[in-house]
Motif scaffolding. Structure first.
Motif, PDB file in Angstrom:
ATOM      1  N   MET A 152      54.063  -3.545  13.955  1.00 23.11           N
ATOM      2  CA  MET A 152      54.092  -2.860  15.254  1.00 23.11           C
ATOM      3  C   MET A 152      55.272  -3.332  16.081  1.00 23.11           C
ATOM      4  O   MET A 152      55.656  -4.504  16.050  1.00 23.11           O
ATOM      5  CB  MET A 152      52.779  -3.101  16.002  1.00 23.11           C
ATOM      6  CG  MET A 152      51.586  -2.457  15.311  1.00 23.11           C
ATOM      7  SD  MET A 152      50.095  -2.504  16.303  1.00 23.11           S
ATOM      8  CE  MET A 152      48.953  -1.625  15.213  1.00 23.11           C
ATOM      9  N   ASP A 153      55.840  -2.392  16.827  1.00 22.51           N
ATOM     10  CA  ASP A 153      57.038  -2.657  17.606  1.00 22.51           C
ATOM     11  C   ASP A 153      56.684  -3.323  18.932  1.00 22.51           C
ATOM     12  O   ASP A 153      56.830  -2.745  20.014  1.00 22.51           O
ATOM     13  CB  ASP A 153      57.793  -1.339  17.850  1.00 22.51           C
ATOM     14  CG  ASP A 153      59.201  -1.578  18.372  1.00 22.51           C
ATOM     15  OD1 ASP A 153      59.640  -2.742  18.335  1.00 22.51           O
ATOM     16  OD2 ASP A 153      59.856  -0.610  18.811  1.00 22.51           O
ATOM     17  N   THR A 154      56.217  -4.548  18.840  1.00 27.99           N
ATOM     18  CA  THR A 154      55.884  -5.348  20.006  1.00 27.99           C
ATOM     19  C   THR A 154      56.032  -6.820  19.630  1.00 27.99           C
ATOM     20  O   THR A 154      55.703  -7.203  18.500  1.00 27.99           O
ATOM     21  CB  THR A 154      54.451  -5.063  20.507  1.00 27.99           C
ATOM     22  OG1 THR A 154      54.179  -5.875  21.642  1.00 27.99           O
ATOM     23  CG2 THR A 154      53.414  -5.356  19.434  1.00 27.99           C
ATOM     24  N   PRO A 155      56.537  -7.661  20.538  1.00 25.74           N
ATOM     25  CA  PRO A 155      56.745  -9.078  20.186  1.00 25.74           C
ATOM     26  C   PRO A 155      55.460  -9.859  19.983  1.00 25.74           C
ATOM     27  O   PRO A 155      55.455 -10.874  19.295  1.00 25.74           O
ATOM     28  CB  PRO A 155      57.556  -9.621  21.374  1.00 25.74           C
ATOM     29  CG  PRO A 155      57.262  -8.688  22.501  1.00 25.74           C
ATOM     30  CD  PRO A 155      57.066  -7.347  21.880  1.00 25.74           C
ATOM     31  N   SER A 156      54.346  -9.393  20.591  1.00 24.05           N
ATOM     32  CA  SER A 156      53.091 -10.136  20.423  1.00 24.05           C
ATOM     33  C   SER A 156      51.893  -9.263  20.754  1.00 24.05           C
ATOM     34  O   SER A 156      51.999  -8.280  21.495  1.00 24.05           O
ATOM     35  CB  SER A 156      53.075 -11.378  21.323  1.00 24.05           C
ATOM     36  OG  SER A 156      53.081 -10.994  22.689  1.00 24.05           O
ATOM     37  N   ILE A 157      50.753  -9.634  20.175  1.00 26.14           N
ATOM     38  CA  ILE A 157      49.464  -9.015  20.483  1.00 26.14           C
ATOM     39  C   ILE A 157      48.479 -10.159  20.689  1.00 26.14           C
ATOM     40  O   ILE A 157      48.322 -11.015  19.811  1.00 26.14           O
ATOM     41  CB  ILE A 157      48.990  -8.092  19.346  1.00 26.14           C
ATOM     42  CG1 ILE A 157      49.929  -6.890  19.191  1.00 26.14           C
ATOM     43  CG2 ILE A 157      47.571  -7.592  19.602  1.00 26.14           C
ATOM     44  CD1 ILE A 157      49.586  -5.978  18.024  1.00 26.14           C
ATOM     45  N   THR A 158      47.842 -10.196  21.818  1.00 30.54           N
ATOM     46  CA  THR A 158      46.932 -11.304  22.121  1.00 30.54           C
ATOM     47  C   THR A 158      45.625 -11.165  21.342  1.00 30.54           C
ATOM     48  O   THR A 158      45.296 -10.086  20.835  1.00 30.54           O
ATOM     49  CB  THR A 158      46.605 -11.350  23.624  1.00 30.54           C
ATOM     50  OG1 THR A 158      45.853 -10.167  23.976  1.00 30.54           O
ATOM     51  CG2 THR A 158      47.866 -11.414  24.454  1.00 30.54           C
TER      52      THR A 158
ATOM     53  N   ALA B 282      46.961 -11.129  14.095  1.00 30.27           N
ATOM     54  CA  ALA B 282      48.221 -10.547  14.551  1.00 30.27           C
ATOM     55  C   ALA B 282      49.267 -11.645  14.404  1.00 30.27           C
ATOM     56  O   ALA B 282      49.219 -12.651  15.112  1.00 30.27           O
ATOM     57  CB  ALA B 282      48.113 -10.075  15.993  1.00 30.27           C
ATOM     58  N   GLU B 283      50.195 -11.454  13.475  1.00 24.62           N
ATOM     59  CA  GLU B 283      51.154 -12.508  13.145  1.00 24.62           C
ATOM     60  C   GLU B 283      52.573 -12.099  13.540  1.00 24.62           C
ATOM     61  O   GLU B 283      52.920 -10.921  13.516  1.00 24.62           O
ATOM     62  CB  GLU B 283      51.099 -12.804  11.644  1.00 24.62           C
ATOM     63  CG  GLU B 283      49.701 -13.226  11.174  1.00 24.62           C
ATOM     64  CD  GLU B 283      49.604 -13.389   9.660  1.00 24.62           C
ATOM     65  OE1 GLU B 283      50.639 -13.202   8.984  1.00 24.62           O
ATOM     66  OE2 GLU B 283      48.506 -13.691   9.172  1.00 24.62           O
TER      67      GLU B 283
ATOM     68  N   THR C 175      55.366  -7.419  15.455  1.00 29.62           N
ATOM     69  CA  THR C 175      54.114  -8.119  15.138  1.00 29.62           C
ATOM     70  C   THR C 175      53.417  -7.426  13.980  1.00 29.62           C
ATOM     71  O   THR C 175      53.342  -6.192  13.947  1.00 29.62           O
ATOM     72  CB  THR C 175      53.172  -8.132  16.367  1.00 29.62           C
ATOM     73  OG1 THR C 175      53.806  -8.832  17.438  1.00 29.62           O
ATOM     74  CG2 THR C 175      51.851  -8.819  16.036  1.00 29.62           C
ATOM     75  N   ASN C 176      52.916  -8.216  13.035  1.00 27.38           N
ATOM     76  CA  ASN C 176      52.187  -7.679  11.887  1.00 27.38           C
ATOM     77  C   ASN C 176      50.681  -7.845  12.097  1.00 27.38           C
ATOM     78  O   ASN C 176      50.198  -8.962  12.270  1.00 27.38           O
ATOM     79  CB  ASN C 176      52.600  -8.403  10.601  1.00 27.38           C
ATOM     80  CG  ASN C 176      54.065  -8.197  10.279  1.00 27.38           C
ATOM     81  OD1 ASN C 176      54.612  -7.121  10.505  1.00 27.38           O
ATOM     82  ND2 ASN C 176      54.715  -9.226   9.763  1.00 27.38           N
ATOM     83  N   VAL C 177      49.975  -6.720  12.100  1.00 23.87           N
ATOM     84  CA  VAL C 177      48.519  -6.741  12.220  1.00 23.87           C
ATOM     85  C   VAL C 177      47.918  -6.667  10.816  1.00 23.87           C
ATOM     86  O   VAL C 177      48.145  -5.701  10.080  1.00 23.87           O
ATOM     87  CB  VAL C 177      48.010  -5.561  13.072  1.00 23.87           C
ATOM     88  CG1 VAL C 177      46.487  -5.517  13.061  1.00 23.87           C
ATOM     89  CG2 VAL C 177      48.528  -5.680  14.502  1.00 23.87           C
ATOM     90  N   MET C 178      47.185  -7.699  10.427  1.00 22.45           N
ATOM     91  CA  MET C 178      46.569  -7.768   9.104  1.00 22.45           C
ATOM     92  C   MET C 178      45.149  -7.220   9.183  1.00 22.45           C
ATOM     93  O   MET C 178      44.401  -7.561  10.103  1.00 22.45           O
ATOM     94  CB  MET C 178      46.546  -9.218   8.605  1.00 22.45           C
ATOM     95  CG  MET C 178      47.823 -10.001   8.852  1.00 22.45           C
ATOM     96  SD  MET C 178      49.305  -9.249   8.131  1.00 22.45           S
ATOM     97  CE  MET C 178      48.973  -9.511   6.391  1.00 22.45           C
ATOM     98  N   PHE C 179      44.768  -6.368   8.209  1.00 22.07           N
ATOM     99  CA  PHE C 179      43.447  -5.764   8.287  1.00 22.07           C
ATOM    100  C   PHE C 179      42.872  -5.461   6.910  1.00 22.07           C
ATOM    101  O   PHE C 179      43.596  -5.404   5.906  1.00 22.07           O
ATOM    102  CB  PHE C 179      43.508  -4.464   9.111  1.00 22.07           C
ATOM    103  CG  PHE C 179      44.104  -3.284   8.362  1.00 22.07           C
ATOM    104  CD1 PHE C 179      43.288  -2.354   7.724  1.00 22.07           C
ATOM    105  CD2 PHE C 179      45.475  -3.104   8.305  1.00 22.07           C
ATOM    106  CE1 PHE C 179      43.830  -1.273   7.040  1.00 22.07           C
ATOM    107  CE2 PHE C 179      46.031  -2.023   7.625  1.00 22.07           C
ATOM    108  CZ  PHE C 179      45.206  -1.110   6.993  1.00 22.07           C
TER     109      PHE C 179
END
Length: 407
Positions: free
Chosen positions: A137-143, A224-225, A232-236
């Motif tokens: 995802m095109d974002t530096p971080s996901i809380t 979210a790594e 940011t890579n969201v693992m699922f």
């Protein structure tokens, strides 16, 4: 494309005719290629790779289909046995693999749509992994809070049993302007396939999907790594993979409970204690090993009629252990052969002594121990695979001394 597998992703058997069958090669690796045949059918239920989704596996007339690739609007099936052109064949799809891919791919569409709508996080790519999948995802971080809210919302959509439907649009259609898309392949021809999650998302896609979000069962967002370049890579995991993941996690938890002798909620604390204890023990052992090295060297030097050849093997030793002994004895007083590692297998060795002798004998010792090394300032060090030959290596040194004495 509008292959049968895309029109009805739930078909597990289908009959078609062979359009062509030509010799080909499947590239396994840079050095390995598998000969076989490239088969094109009038239509197919075996999905060729595309849209981030791996290809299907299955059979054509009981012949295993090893790979399926896309060539413009056709699917190319790679098989080891030729099929007669014009003949009617029966296909069977590996349903376990197919349904798993349907669940992961449809899950990705849902996560992507909700993440963009809720947080403005656009998907730039995704990977369907063998056990865990990831969405970039095109974002530096996901809380953690955002990840938790995202997970709750995608699972709420699953419980609402929302239909998921593919349809075809003609190129240039005004509707395509409203469709989420990362672009079409350069060789794309014909109608554009759009997959709709009713009331949630419209997205160009060639993959196989569930017909209703209820078939996803559940989605677990694992983490979210930090990704590359501010992403940011969201693992699922989705569907049956959630059950598999929970099953494996429980088995590990049960095993750790038996090993650590504490309940699951204390596993992390106990593992941390053991790790700290191990570090302290290793530090103590390292200190003791250094003391042993000095004592071994002093014991040898204190002998009144010492042997000019000194050999010592220490399984738990290391390079520093060997260098301490060599430094204590010195290069001019003896020919020293030291080794560490599995006495019947691989390890390292050090040969020290007069520089000219070490340079002459070192390669012979390495050869006997079936390894390689190099000489530098009166020492020859190397890695070997057969420490079981240490006695033979010692004989090489003694034979050298005899030859020198005779000369």
């Amino acid at each position: 494309m509008a292959l049968q597998c895309q029109q009805n992703s739930y078909l597990t058997e289908f009959s078609s005719k062979v359009v062509s069958c030509n010799p080909g090669q499947l590239v396994i690796s840079k050095k390995k290629k598998q000969p076989g045949y490239e088969v094109i059918l009038e239509d197919t239920i075996l999905f060729p790779e595309g849209g981030g989704q791996p290809d299907d596996r299955g059979k054509i007339n009981d012949v295993d289909v090893i790979r399926v690739t896309r060539r413009q609007n056709q699917a190319v099936h790679f098989v080891e046995t030729p099929l007669e052109v014009g003949s009617e064949v029966k296909m069977e799809v590996d349903w376990t693999r197919r349904f798993d891919h349907m669940q992961q791919h449809s899950g990705q569409h849902l996560i992507t749509a909700i993440a963009e709508a809720k947080y403005g996080c656009k998907t730039t790519s995704w990977e369907l992994g063998s056990k865990v999948s990831s969405i970039e995802m095109d974002t530096p971080s996901i809380t953690k809070e955002q990840l938790s809210e995202l997970e709750k919302e995608v699972n709420a959509c699953i419980r609402r049993q929302i239909p998921m439907t593919p349809r075809l649009l003609e190129p240039g259609s005004p509707e395509l302007e409203q469709v989420r898309s990362r672009g079409l392949p350069d060789d794309h021809i014909g109608p554009v396939r759009v997959v709709e999650i009713e009331g949630i998302d419209h997205n160009t896609c060639c993959g196989t999907h569930v017909s209703n979000l209820a078939h996803l069962q559940a989605i677990k967002l694992l983490s979210a790594e930090k990704g590359k370049k501010g992403k940011t890579n969201v693992m699922f995991v989705a569907g049956n993979r959630v059950l598999d993941y929970v099953g494996r996690a429980y088995d590990r938890e049960k095993s750790l409970t038996g090993i650590l002798k504490c309940p699951p909620e204390e596993h992390v604390e106990m593992a941390d204690k053991l790790q700290k204890s191990l570090r302290m023990s290793n530090k103590t052992c390292t200190g003791l090993l250094r003391d042993v090295a000095v004592l071994e060297a002093q014991r040898y030097k204190s002998q009144p009629n010492r042997d000019p050849v000194f050999c010592l093997h220490r399984k738990e030793g290391d390079s520093e252990f060997m260098n301490i002994i060599a430094n204590e004895i010195g290069n001019e007083n003896a020919l020293v052969l030291l080794s560490v590692g599995d006495e019947k297998g691989a390890g390292t060795f050090l040969l020290s002594g007069p520089a000219d002798v070490v340079e002459a004998v070192g390669p012979k010792v390495a050869e006997v121990l079936e390894g390689k090394g190099a000489a530098k300032r009166g020492r020859f060090q190397g890695k070997v695979t057969k420490l079981a030959n240490l006695k033979m290596a010692e004989e090489v040194l003694r034979e050298h001394f005899k030859t020198q004495q005779a000369a």
